[in-house]
Design an enzyme around this catalytic site. Structure first.
Site, PDB file in Angstrom:
ATOM      1  N   ARG A 139      60.469 -14.759  37.108  1.00  0.00           N
ATOM      2  CA  ARG A 139      61.403 -15.659  36.414  1.00  0.00           C
ATOM      3  C   ARG A 139      62.689 -14.951  36.034  1.00  0.00           C
ATOM      4  O   ARG A 139      63.741 -15.579  35.928  1.00  0.00           O
ATOM      5  CB  ARG A 139      60.711 -16.306  35.217  1.00  0.00           C
ATOM      6  N   GLU A 194      49.848  -7.895  27.748  1.00  0.00           N
ATOM      7  CA  GLU A 194      48.955  -8.396  26.709  1.00  0.00           C
ATOM      8  C   GLU A 194      47.626  -8.854  27.284  1.00  0.00           C
ATOM      9  O   GLU A 194      46.642  -8.986  26.562  1.00  0.00           O
ATOM     10  CB  GLU A 194      49.615  -9.515  25.885  1.00  0.00           C
TER      11      GLU A 194
END
Length: 172
Positions: A60, A97
């Site tokens: 992105r 994460e």
């Protein structure tokens, strides 16, 4: 379009890519031409004036980085996932994460002394942004800042970028 309205188009997708993770989807922002312009213009407002190149993080970040590059005449260098480049200058692996990842810098894309802004969609744990900065610096580039659309402060990503200029348009 006002930036607040543009950012309001972001949607949250729970349990993606795995249970417990909330994915922040910017697709509706990118799909709306006025929203995309508002976001890119707002990011540009914070880019250091000496910047010459955008290091855009897959995938992105490519969309944002290409728009910045075209609109303000910066070069654009894609930081890619492994196996996508025919010639690799440097590679960095890092923690996310929800796992691990690797980024690669194309050979010859950044020259020593070039002023480079790192661009991505989201700053979460900071692993991706820190890896991108490391790649730029290994090539001899100078990181002028890190710019993202969304920061998730609870994940502490800014801490991994201590001493760097970090610009986030909004926080979640």
């Amino acid at each position: 379009m006002k930036l607040d309205r543009a950012l309001g188009l972001m949607r949250e997708v729970p349990d993606f890519p795995r249970p417990g993770v909330v994915f922040r989807d910017l697709t509706p922002v990118f799909a709306d031409p006025d929203a995309l312009r508002a976001v890119v213009d707002a990011l540009q407002d914070e880019v250091h004036p000496d910047t010459q190149v955008v290091a855009a993080v897959e995938s992105r970040g490519f969309l944002i980085g290409a728009a910045l590059g075209y609109g303000w005449r910066y070069g654009v260098v894609p930081l890619r996932k492994p196996g996508k480049l025919p010639a690799v200058a440097h590679r960095v692996s890092y923690d996310l994460e929800y796992g691990t990842a690797t980024l690669e810098l194309p050979a010859g894309a950044i020259t020593p002394g070039q002023q480079v802004v790192v661009v991505d969609d989201v700053l979460a744990t900071g692993g991706t942004a820190a890896a991108a900065c490391t790649l730029v610096e290994r090539a001899g580039g100078v990181v002028t800042g890190v710019s993202v659309v969304l920061e998730i402060p609870a994940l502490g990503g800014r801490d991994r970028l201590a001493g760097r200029s970090v610009n986030a348009l909004t926080c979640a």
